[in-house]
Structure formats: C-alpha cells, structure tokens
Design an enzyme around this catalytic site. Structure first.
Site, PDB file in Angstrom:
ATOM      1  N   LYS A  32       0.749  -1.296   0.002  1.00 35.61           N
ATOM      2  CA  LYS A  32       0.086   0.220   0.000  1.00 35.61           C
ATOM      3  C   LYS A  32       0.884   1.441   0.049  1.00 35.61           C
ATOM      4  O   LYS A  32       0.454   2.257  -0.704  1.00 35.61           O
ATOM      5  CB  LYS A  32      -0.905   0.086   1.370  1.00 35.61           C
ATOM      6  CG  LYS A  32      -0.271   0.304   2.660  1.00 35.61           C
ATOM      7  CD  LYS A  32      -1.355  -0.110   3.541  1.00 35.61           C
ATOM      8  CE  LYS A  32      -0.897   0.166   5.186  1.00 35.61           C
ATOM      9  NZ  LYS A  32      -0.055   1.206   5.275  1.00 35.61           N
ATOM     10  N   THR A  33       1.956   1.247   0.729  1.00 37.20           N
ATOM     11  CA  THR A  33       2.722   2.386   0.773  1.00 37.20           C
ATOM     12  C   THR A  33       3.267   2.677  -0.569  1.00 37.20           C
ATOM     13  O   THR A  33       3.153   4.015  -1.179  1.00 37.20           O
ATOM     14  CB  THR A  33       4.078   2.251   1.659  1.00 37.20           C
ATOM     15  OG1 THR A  33       3.310   1.839   3.016  1.00 37.20           O
ATOM     16  CG2 THR A  33       4.670   3.459   1.799  1.00 37.20           C
ATOM     17  N   ASP A 220      -3.927   7.269   4.883  1.00 34.84           N
ATOM     18  CA  ASP A 220      -3.349   5.905   5.105  1.00 34.84           C
ATOM     19  C   ASP A 220      -4.011   5.372   6.234  1.00 34.84           C
ATOM     20  O   ASP A 220      -4.496   6.196   7.228  1.00 34.84           O
ATOM     21  CB  ASP A 220      -2.018   5.941   5.191  1.00 34.84           C
ATOM     22  CG  ASP A 220      -1.340   4.545   4.982  1.00 34.84           C
ATOM     23  OD1 ASP A 220      -2.161   3.455   4.646  1.00 34.84           O
ATOM     24  OD2 ASP A 220      -0.079   4.450   5.548  1.00 34.84           O
ATOM     25  N   GLU A 221      -4.268   4.097   6.374  1.00 34.64           N
ATOM     26  CA  GLU A 221      -4.732   3.314   7.732  1.00 34.64           C
ATOM     27  C   GLU A 221      -6.194   3.857   7.936  1.00 34.64           C
ATOM     28  O   GLU A 221      -6.406   4.362   9.375  1.00 34.64           O
ATOM     29  CB  GLU A 221      -3.712   3.456   8.929  1.00 34.64           C
ATOM     30  CG  GLU A 221      -2.324   3.093   8.599  1.00 34.64           C
ATOM     31  CD  GLU A 221      -2.334   1.449   8.497  1.00 34.64           C
ATOM     32  OE1 GLU A 221      -3.271   0.918   8.509  1.00 34.64           O
ATOM     33  OE2 GLU A 221      -1.104   0.949   8.319  1.00 34.64           O
ATOM     34  N   GLN A 251      -7.657  -5.212   9.784  1.00 37.49           N
ATOM     35  CA  GLN A 251      -6.323  -4.539  10.517  1.00 37.49           C
ATOM     36  C   GLN A 251      -6.919  -3.581  11.392  1.00 37.49           C
ATOM     37  O   GLN A 251      -6.067  -2.695  11.983  1.00 37.49           O
ATOM     38  CB  GLN A 251      -5.375  -4.288   9.808  1.00 37.49           C
ATOM     39  CG  GLN A 251      -4.694  -5.581   8.916  1.00 37.49           C
ATOM     40  CD  GLN A 251      -3.096  -4.825   8.339  1.00 37.49           C
ATOM     41  OE1 GLN A 251      -2.393  -4.839   9.110  1.00 37.49           O
ATOM     42  NE2 GLN A 251      -3.344  -4.924   6.900  1.00 37.49           N
ATOM     43  N   ARG A 605       2.631 -10.368  10.501  1.00 36.24           N
ATOM     44  CA  ARG A 605       3.930  -9.736  10.623  1.00 36.24           C
ATOM     45  C   ARG A 605       5.016 -10.774  10.163  1.00 36.24           C
ATOM     46  O   ARG A 605       6.130 -10.147   9.936  1.00 36.24           O
ATOM     47  CB  ARG A 605       4.397  -9.310  12.140  1.00 36.24           C
ATOM     48  CG  ARG A 605       3.083  -8.351  12.648  1.00 36.24           C
ATOM     49  CD  ARG A 605       2.858  -7.119  12.027  1.00 36.24           C
ATOM     50  NE  ARG A 605       1.736  -7.168  11.210  1.00 36.24           N
ATOM     51  CZ  ARG A 605       1.416  -6.486  10.180  1.00 36.24           C
ATOM     52  NH1 ARG A 605       2.317  -5.432   9.689  1.00 36.24           N
ATOM     53  NH2 ARG A 605       0.193  -6.871   9.470  1.00 36.24           N
TER      54      ARG A 605
END
Length: 742
Positions: A32-33, A220-221, A251, A605
C-alpha cells in the site's frame, strides 16, 4: 512514469485513478505504501497537479518518513512541498498559524500522556473527587473518548452527565481540566484534532483556504480513524471530493482508543460514487501464513470480503507449541531462536516475540537475560518519558511558553534549590487572591515584591526568574542543542547527577547526553533549529517510531505495537483463552471481533516462519491460571499446523476432532462466544429483564462496578450497555454473563 518497481494490475489501477473518491482495500503486505507514493508521483508528473495541492496523512512518524523518502526518490525536489504528515502533525501545523482565533497563543505547548494524567489528578483533587469512585485513569479515558467524538464539556453535561448522577463529577473534572489547559496555553494529544475541527467550523475562511490548497487528499490506515479524524477529512474534502483512503478493515485494532470501524465499512455510503480497488496480492508472507491468518479473521461478520494470495510457495507449517507453564514456554522460544540462528542463518533483528499484554513480557525478558539473547522492548518506557528527559523538556516548555504553570512546577525545584511545596502553595494562594488568570511565572515575579515570603525565599525566587530571563535571551538565535547545554550549565543539572555516583545516575547522565545528540540529529536531518519545532516532534513520537531497523536484537512488543512492522520469524506467545483472546473481550461481540483482527495482524507480521504457543498453566497477575487453548488455534486448518508438546502433556484435539466429538458448537465462535468448558447457554437462563434498569448499578466478576447506560432487546436477546468504573463502556449480552445487581 518511470520506476524500477513494477506495479501489479490492481496497484496500477489505483495509481492512475485521479478524480473522485477512491477506496483502496489493502490487505496486509500488499504494497500500500508503494501505491500511495506512486499515486502522488503520478498526480504530479502525469496529471500536472502542483505538489502543494496534495496532502498525504498517516498515523505514525515512521510511516510518514518512509513515504517522504520514497516520494523524494520519485520526484526529487518537487516532493519537498507535499504535506506528508501524521494527523496530529498536520493539525499542529494548522494550529501554529491560526489557533489565536480560538483564544490560545500560537506558542502553545503539547502535553504528553503523563502530563495529561497529572493534570487530571490535580483537577480531581481540587474538586474533591474521590479516587474510590473514579480512578484517574477512567476519567482520563472518558475525556479522551469524548474529545475523539468532538463532545465538549458543556455538551457532555447536557447529554450523558445530565441523566446519570455518577457522570456528573466526571463532567466537572472535564470542564476544569479544559479550563486549566487553556490557562497553561496547552493542548493535549486529543485536542490537536478537536481544536482544528473547531477552528474550521468557527472560521469558514480558514477552512476554505485549506480546502483550496489540499485538492487531493490521501489517508493511510483509514480503518484506524476516529470520529474527530473522520470529521476533519470530511470538512477538507467537501469541495473537491478527491479523497483516496487506503486501509484494511481486517487490521482495525484500536477500538479501545476511539477508532471507528464504520468509517471504512461505510465509506461507499458516505461517498456513493466511490471506486473500490482491492489489493490482495501479498509480498510479505508465505501462503501458509496467509491462509492461517485468513482462517482466523474470516470468522468475523463485520468485514469486507478479501483473500490474500502470494506468488511465493506454501512455505513451512505454522509451529504450535503447548508447554507446561510460562517458563517452559519461554525456554522453548529461546531454544527455537537459537536454532533459527544456527540452521537458517537468521540474525536476532530478524525475530520478534509478540504478546497480548505487557504483563507477559517479564518471563520472556528473564529467559533472554539468562541465555544472553540480546533483546529490545518496543513500547516500554519511551526515551522521552524518562524523568531526566521530561525535566529538561519542561525547562524548554517554560522557555517557549511562560504560561505553562504545570511544567514550571515540575522544575522550579529541580535540581534542588530550596523552593519547596509550601512556597508554591503560598504563591498559588496569592494568585487566587489577586487574579485567577495570572500565570505561576507572573505570580512569582509579583509576590517577590511583597512581604508574604521570607527574604531568603524571595532571593531564591529572584535567582530562578533571573536564570530564566537569561535563558530566554537565546531562544530566537540559538539551536535547541545549544539551549539545552545552557540549561544544563545554568542549573547545574548534569553536575548534580554526576555527584550521585550511582549506576542509576550514570544511566541518567547518558540519557541527558543522548538528548543533546538527538537535538543535533534533528537539526541536521530537518534543518529545523527552533525549540518549538523540537517540542512538537517529541510530543508526537509513537512506540513504533522508536524501533530502529539496525539494532541487532530480538524485538519484544505487544501485538498492538507490532502493527506496520514485519520480521522473518514471529512468535506469538500466550495463545490461551483469557489471555488471547483477552478475558475482557470474550463476552462482547465487537471486542471479540477486534481480538480476531489483532490475531490476524500479529500473524501477518511474519514473512517466513510463524510460531504460536500456550501453556497448560500460567502464573500471571499474581495468580495461577489454567486456561484452555485459544479459540483462534481451532480456526486454523489442521494441515497448516505442526504440533509440538512438552513431555507429560495430554494430547489436544485438532479442530476437526473437536467438531466431531461435539465438544463445543463451533459456530458460536463466529459471534465471539466464550470458549469455556461446558455450554454458556444455561448460565443465568432464568435471569429476569426487570432487575436491569437504566442508571442501575451492577457488579461484573471481571470488570467490577458499573452503571447500566442502555438496554436493548428482551429475554435471551437482552443487551446491556454498561459503563464500568475501571474499564469504561462495554456492550454485553445479559444471557451470557453473570451480573450482580447492587
């Protein structure tokens, strides 16, 4: 747009979407970044959008820093003019310019969590609010929740506090707390966003300025946004509506601090012309890890359907270990880490140990120390929260803002200069008699001219104020590191520490020197030399920002802190009911779903190997527990798990064996029901609805005393919203919980 990175079909589609709302559902590890940074570059290079018309917002300084670095690589100097900041940093920039319109001075200071709680205590004590009725932490959380929902003290009094007596004192504390913040020309963390929203609503011209400036906004997020953040973005995008939000509902793990999952789930309702793009190709984990994590989170009802996949091979199975006790569990973790290093050539920094609560870290730490395994706790006591650092930051705050009476009280006798509590009390009484709006610093300068204090005390106060005037002389011309050196020299702070000659004082001396190094590093990195800028930076640092990639140590942290990070191998310990999922979540549907999302975050993770463990018995919170294995383990398909059991443990059924034997009704887990021995169906089956009344008090076996705020449904469907003294508000199904009416 030239780039050495090849985007997949969905990523490219997201990058090229220019106008109108866009929702990017980005699964864990889906790049996504990269999509956000390439989209920014595309808008500027291909669409000709001026960089100053773009705003990119995220949640951590680390994420913002990574975005800035990537965008500058793609755009060069043109990337410098883009605002790429956290929500709170964006708001600080806006408020520094225009907060005077709200009656504050532009040199306001930002109180951290410790300062916030300290001021709460002062207000509660002043109002004679007993800590037996409310814990200070409860009031703190209540105020934070109110601010996240943009509820002012007056609005709180009109609504909740008007109807429920037990909230009236909390409302009084909230009112006094806000008053004292303003007197100190200070904002707390939640104020930063709330005051920016207030500014926009009260000053339409300022809002229009930023609406015209930020024509393209990326968040973002987005799944972690609270109501205040939602409102802020909604105001900014009202005119041009070129809003792109990136997030993953799976998330969303911050409900406890105000995050509203509905913001992302209802995005298409808020913006009916939204384009939705799913990023489901994962570039981080093996397929086995993705399948296991997906099997856990897919049991949730409130989620958007997605399935992560990867071009990598299946990878190794997830290793599940059941041990005798928590020490045996720690021993297994240590042995496995050493095997990873010898057999897989892993370094310590490739490995992380995650747990649900901080109380679990002690045993792991002890085991690592015994076996000389280098480790680092992420999210423990942060550098900027240490006493000696907070002392020096308090000096800087008062230099910037002499109205900050709270910081002044912290350092007026640090190091010891003979100005004690009785002197401060006399100054406070003098201020109250003269003018309630007078700051402590002004009060000191005035009381020196009276006969209220002894000549000896007045002499000490004169020396103190004179020292500050000398220090303030360099505030505009000197760098932060130079000013800190001046503070250390003028106050003798470092000299006093050196005189103690203890291991603790030596460590504190090292920390003080590190602070000077940190300020010098900031000056080189950002070019910013002002004290105000440095104080803003330190106030906005999060736990995840403190993790350095080049530290050769195993990372130890909570599952919440791990969000946004990745490691070659991940251990999740304490996979037991009442530990993970947490005991406080097992009777609340929405919280149980959040526990599943937290498990999903922890599992994803891991890049290559994932280790899950629990114990037959556990000593924690000062008591022995015998918890059953976490229900999340029974969501993972049998063929993805490799099971290891310590010698002497009885066999554990697989998920399929449990279902065949009818040991529990597996579908219950879909709704977050508790996994206890026996059925929950008959517990309190004869409970009558009538004894539960709005405003009535009840006692929960785990949460303690609470007040019933609302009732919904009847009989088996009766749901109660209860505000507990210790843990805040919970929604419970009456049928499944033992409540005592008091």
């Amino acid at each position: 747009m030239k780039s050495s990175v090849k985007l997949n079909k969905q990523q490219l589609k997201a990058v090229r979407h220019n106008e109108e709302p866009l929702l990017i559902l980005a699964g864990a590890g889906s790049g996504k970044t990269m999509v956000i940074t390439h989209r920014v570059a595309h808008l500027i290079k291909k669409e000709g959008i001026p960089p100053e018309n773009i705003l990119a917002v995220t949640f951590t300084n680390k994420a913002a820093g990574e975005m800035k670095e990537r965008i500058e690589k793609l755009l060069g100097k043109r990337g410098v003019n883009i605002w790429i900041n956290t929500f709170h940093s964006v708001c600080v920039r806006i408020l520094r310019k225009d907060i005077d319109k709200l009656g504050y001075s532009n040199d306001f200071v930002i109180y951290d969590a410790a300062d916030h709680l300290s001021l709460i205590k002062n207000c509660a004590n002043e109002l004679k609010v007993s800590d037996d009725l409310y814990t200070y932490l409860f009031i703190s959380r209540k105020i934070s929740n109110l601010k996240n929902n943009l509820i002012t003290p007056d609005k709180f009094k009109e609504d909740e506090a008007r109807d429920f007596n037990f909230l009236k004192k909390a409302a009084e504390v909230y009112s006094l707390y806000q008053k004292k913040l303003k007197e100190n020309n200070a904002l707390d963390f939640d104020d930063l966003i709330m005051k920016t929203v207030n500014l926009f609503e009260e000053q339409p011209d300022i809002l229009r300025h930023y609406q015209e400036r930020f024509r393209y906004i990326m968040v973002d997020e987005y799944q972690d946004t609270n109501h205040a953040q939602y409102k802020l973005i909604n105001l900014l995008t009202k005119v041009h509506r070129n809003l792109c939000v990136v997030g993953d509902d799976d998330q969303s793990i911050y409900q406890w601090r105000g995050a509203n999952l509905d913001n992302i789930l209802n995005f298409e309702k808020d913006y009916p012309d939204t384009t939705v793009i799913k990023l489901e190709e994962n570039y981080r984990s093996t397929q086995n890890i993705l399948d296991a994590a997906g099997a856990v989170v897919c049991k949730n009802i409130r989620r958007k359907e997605k399935k992560l996949w990867t071009k990598r091979d299946g990878g190794k199975k997830i290793v599940y270990s059941r041990t005798l006790d928590e020490r045996d569990e720690a021993k297994v973790v240590c042995q496995t880490i050493e095997s990873l290093r010898s057999e897989n050539n892993y370094t310590y920094k490739d490995i992380a140990v995650l747990y649900r609560t901080n109380a679990q870290s002690r045993v792991i730490e002890d085991a690592f120390v015994m076996r000389n395994i280098p480790h680092r706790i992420v999210g423990g006591l942060r550098f900027y929260e240490r006493k000696e650092i907070k002392d020096l930051l308090a000096y800087l705050r008062v230099l910037v803002n002499q109205n900050d009476s709270m910081s002044l009280k912290r350092i007026i006798n640090v190091p010891h200069r003979g100005i004690g509590k009785s002197t401060i009390d006399k100054i406070d009484q003098y201020i109250l008699s003269e003018s309630k709006d007078m700051s402590l610093f002004d009060g000191i300068k005035r009381i020196i001219k009276t006969d209220i204090l002894s000549e000896n005390i007045k002499r000490k106060l004169k020396m103190f104020t004179s020292m500050f005037e000398k220090l303030r002389g360099g505030i505009k011309t000197k760098t932060v590191s130079q000013i800190i050196r001046d503070v250390l020299e003028f106050t003798g702070y470092l000299e006093k520490l050196n005189e103690e000659k203890t291991s603790e004082s030596e460590e504190r001396v090292e920390n003080v020197k590190e602070l000077v190094t940190a300020t010098e590093g900031l000056e080189v990195e950002t070019g910013e030399k002002g004290v105000e800028c440095f104080l803003d930076q330190t106030a906005l640092i999060s736990d995840a920002d403190t993790l350095k990639d080049d530290v050769g140590a195993v990372a130890i942290m909570t599952l919440h802190t791990s969000k946004g990070l990745e490691f070659s191998s991940v251990f999740i310990i304490g996979m037991e009911n009442n530990i993970f999922p947490h005991a406080k979540s097992m009777e609340d549907i929405s919280e149980m779903e959040e526990e599943r999302r937290l498990c999903y975050v922890g599992m994803t993770r891991a890049k290559n190997m994932l280790f899950l463990s629990n114990s037959e018995k556990r000593q924690i919170y000062g008591m022995k527990q015998h918890n059953p294995p976490s229900i999340f383990l029974y969501d993972i398909p049998d063929d993805l798990l490799e099971r290891n059991f310590s010698k002497g443990l009885r066999p554990i059924y697989t998920p399929s064996q449990y279902r065949k034997k009818g040991r529990f009704q597996y579908s219950h887990f879909r709704y977050g029901s508790s996994f206890y021995k026996g059925s929950m169906r008959d517990i309190n089956a004869d409970k009558g609805d009538s004894k539960f009344i709005r405003g009535g008090k009840v006692v929960h076996p785990q949460f303690g005393l609470g007040i019933i705020m609302a009732k919904n449904g009847k009989g088996d469907e009766l749901k109660l919203t209860i505000d507990f003294k210790e843990v805040g508000q919970k929604k419970l199904v009456a049928k499944y919980v033992s409540l005592k009416v008091v």
